[in-house]
Design a protein around this motif. Structure first.
Motif, PDB file in Angstrom:
ATOM      1  N   GLU A  37      -7.796   3.751   5.029  1.00 55.17           N
ATOM      2  CA  GLU A  37      -6.743   2.796   5.374  1.00 55.17           C
ATOM      3  C   GLU A  37      -5.892   2.472   4.143  1.00 55.17           C
ATOM      4  O   GLU A  37      -4.669   2.354   4.226  1.00 55.17           O
ATOM      5  N   GLY A  38      -6.544   2.341   2.984  1.00 52.52           N
ATOM      6  CA  GLY A  38      -5.797   2.100   1.752  1.00 52.52           C
ATOM      7  C   GLY A  38      -4.877   3.264   1.431  1.00 52.52           C
ATOM      8  O   GLY A  38      -3.727   3.068   1.013  1.00 52.52           O
ATOM      9  N   LEU A  39      -5.363   4.481   1.615  1.00 55.40           N
ATOM     10  CA  LEU A  39      -4.546   5.666   1.389  1.00 55.40           C
ATOM     11  C   LEU A  39      -3.324   5.668   2.300  1.00 55.40           C
ATOM     12  O   LEU A  39      -2.198   5.935   1.846  1.00 55.40           O
ATOM     13  N   GLN A  40      -3.525   5.336   3.560  1.00 53.40           N
ATOM     14  CA  GLN A  40      -2.413   5.333   4.502  1.00 53.40           C
ATOM     15  C   GLN A  40      -1.406   4.222   4.198  1.00 53.40           C
ATOM     16  O   GLN A  40      -0.198   4.404   4.409  1.00 53.40           O
ATOM     17  N   ARG A  41      -1.879   3.088   3.697  1.00 51.93           N
ATOM     18  CA  ARG A  41      -0.961   1.996   3.355  1.00 51.93           C
ATOM     19  C   ARG A  41      -0.075   2.356   2.162  1.00 51.93           C
ATOM     20  O   ARG A  41       1.088   1.960   2.089  1.00 51.93           O
ATOM     21  N   LEU A  42      -0.635   3.105   1.208  1.00 48.59           N
ATOM     22  CA  LEU A  42       0.089   3.388  -0.034  1.00 48.59           C
ATOM     23  C   LEU A  42       0.828   4.725  -0.011  1.00 48.59           C
ATOM     24  O   LEU A  42       1.749   4.931  -0.812  1.00 48.59           O
ATOM     25  N   LYS A  43       0.451   5.614   0.868  1.00 53.53           N
ATOM     26  CA  LYS A  43       1.054   6.944   0.896  1.00 53.53           C
ATOM     27  C   LYS A  43       2.582   6.910   1.058  1.00 53.53           C
ATOM     28  O   LYS A  43       3.290   7.688   0.388  1.00 53.53           O
ATOM     29  N   PRO A  44       3.153   6.048   1.905  1.00 54.85           N
ATOM     30  CA  PRO A  44       4.620   6.023   2.016  1.00 54.85           C
ATOM     31  C   PRO A  44       5.323   5.713   0.691  1.00 54.85           C
ATOM     32  O   PRO A  44       6.397   6.257   0.412  1.00 54.85           O
ATOM     33  N   LEU A  45       4.716   4.867  -0.135  1.00 54.78           N
ATOM     34  CA  LEU A  45       5.324   4.544  -1.429  1.00 54.78           C
ATOM     35  C   LEU A  45       5.299   5.747  -2.360  1.00 54.78           C
ATOM     36  O   LEU A  45       6.201   5.933  -3.189  1.00 54.78           O
ATOM     37  N   ALA A  46       4.263   6.575  -2.230  1.00 51.75           N
ATOM     38  CA  ALA A  46       4.111   7.735  -3.108  1.00 51.75           C
ATOM     39  C   ALA A  46       5.132   8.826  -2.816  1.00 51.75           C
ATOM     40  O   ALA A  46       5.347   9.716  -3.646  1.00 51.75           O
ATOM     41  N   ARG A  47       5.791   8.779  -1.666  1.00 48.94           N
ATOM     42  CA  ARG A  47       6.787   9.800  -1.337  1.00 48.94           C
ATOM     43  C   ARG A  47       8.039   9.658  -2.189  1.00 48.94           C
ATOM     44  O   ARG A  47       8.742  10.634  -2.440  1.00 48.94           O
ATOM     45  N   LYS A  48       8.337   8.439  -2.635  1.00 53.61           N
ATOM     46  CA  LYS A  48       9.564   8.207  -3.395  1.00 53.61           C
ATOM     47  C   LYS A  48       9.311   7.709  -4.821  1.00 53.61           C
ATOM     48  O   LYS A  48      10.239   7.650  -5.622  1.00 53.61           O
ATOM     49  N   HIS A  49       8.067   7.344  -5.120  1.00 53.02           N
ATOM     50  CA  HIS A  49       7.773   6.747  -6.419  1.00 53.02           C
ATOM     51  C   HIS A  49       6.525   7.383  -7.024  1.00 53.02           C
ATOM     52  O   HIS A  49       5.679   7.922  -6.307  1.00 53.02           O
ATOM     53  N   GLN A  50       6.411   7.258  -8.340  1.00 56.26           N
ATOM     54  CA  GLN A  50       5.188   7.639  -9.033  1.00 56.26           C
ATOM     55  C   GLN A  50       4.253   6.443  -9.044  1.00 56.26           C
ATOM     56  O   GLN A  50       4.594   5.403  -9.618  1.00 56.26           O
ATOM     57  N   LEU A  51       3.105   6.577  -8.413  1.00 55.59           N
ATOM     58  CA  LEU A  51       2.167   5.464  -8.327  1.00 55.59           C
ATOM     59  C   LEU A  51       1.146   5.532  -9.452  1.00 55.59           C
ATOM     60  O   LEU A  51       0.537   6.572  -9.704  1.00 55.59           O
ATOM     61  N   HIS A  52       0.961   4.395 -10.111  1.00 58.27           N
ATOM     62  CA  HIS A  52      -0.097   4.220 -11.109  1.00 58.27           C
ATOM     63  C   HIS A  52      -0.973   3.085 -10.590  1.00 58.27           C
ATOM     64  O   HIS A  52      -0.506   1.943 -10.460  1.00 58.27           O
TER      65      HIS A  52
END
Length: 214
Positions: A37-52
């Protein structure tokens, strides 16, 4: 653009997460119950940004009991005795040796509590969408005492389910930002079991404690 994510791992209630940008403004926050669920919540942000991402949980369990113990009184390492349980990783020992926090010592996987097992899963899952670090909000609070230079712009829309949990998520996100942007530090993982990031460099580093004996 870089985004910085802090995650406070819980089992009795959902995990809190917070996302801040390079200016320290809160972009998103919320809650999730499982690693997927955490992966699915954050995955949309990773499409346009570099997540740290900074997770407030151990990266991995011990493969075997720890063989070396740090003696603060003697400022040196000693071998494990029969009376020692052998819990904890080098990065946790280093945090303790610098009086920043009292770690919940990482055990072997079969002895790990549920929240640690969830943390292990989160590290594996979130590495698919960004860079994942281990944060330790309690140590960050101690390091930033009387230091007002680290500031965030937040809102309280997702705080009600767990006030201190979300505060820890904010701190984890802030710690990741400071570390990635060159204002923080990384506490050693000489045993190969991971490091812990901090929002500022160690003021009085204990060099011997930062070197794993083997």
């Amino acid at each position: 653009m870089n985004l910085y994510v802090g995650i406070d791992v819980q089992l009795a209630r959902p995990c809190a997460f917070a996302v801040v940008d390079e200016l320290g403004s809160l972009i998103e926050s919320g809650w999730f119950a499982t690693a997927d669920e955490g992966l699915q919540r954050l995955k949309p942000l990773a499409r346009k940004h570099q997540l740290h991402m900074g997770i407030d949980a151990p990266r991995q369990p011990l493969p075997e009991p720890r063989r070396w113990y740090w003696s603060g009184a003697k400022q040196q390492w000693r071998k494990k005795t029969a009376a020692d349980k052998g819990l904890g990783r080098h990065c946790e020992v280093a945090v303790k040796a610098h009086n920043l926090a009292n770690p919940q010592w990482t055990p072997l996987k079969n002895d790990a509590p549920g929240w640690m097992l969830l943390g292990f899963d989160l590290f594996r899952s979130l590495e698919k969408i960004g860079t994942v670090h281990e944060a330790f909000p309690s140590a960050s609070y101690a390091m930033l005492e009387n230091d007002s230079s680290l500031q965030l712009t937040v809102n309280f829309s997702d705080v009600r389910p767990g006030k201190t949990d979300m505060l820890d998520a904010w701190m984890a996100a802030a710690t990741v930002r400071e570390f990635v942007e060159g204002r923080g530090a990384e506490v050693d993982g000489g045993d190969g079991l991971g490091t812990i990031i901090l929002p500022r460099p160690l003021k009085n580093p204990v060099a011997a404690a930062l070197r794993w004996p083997t």
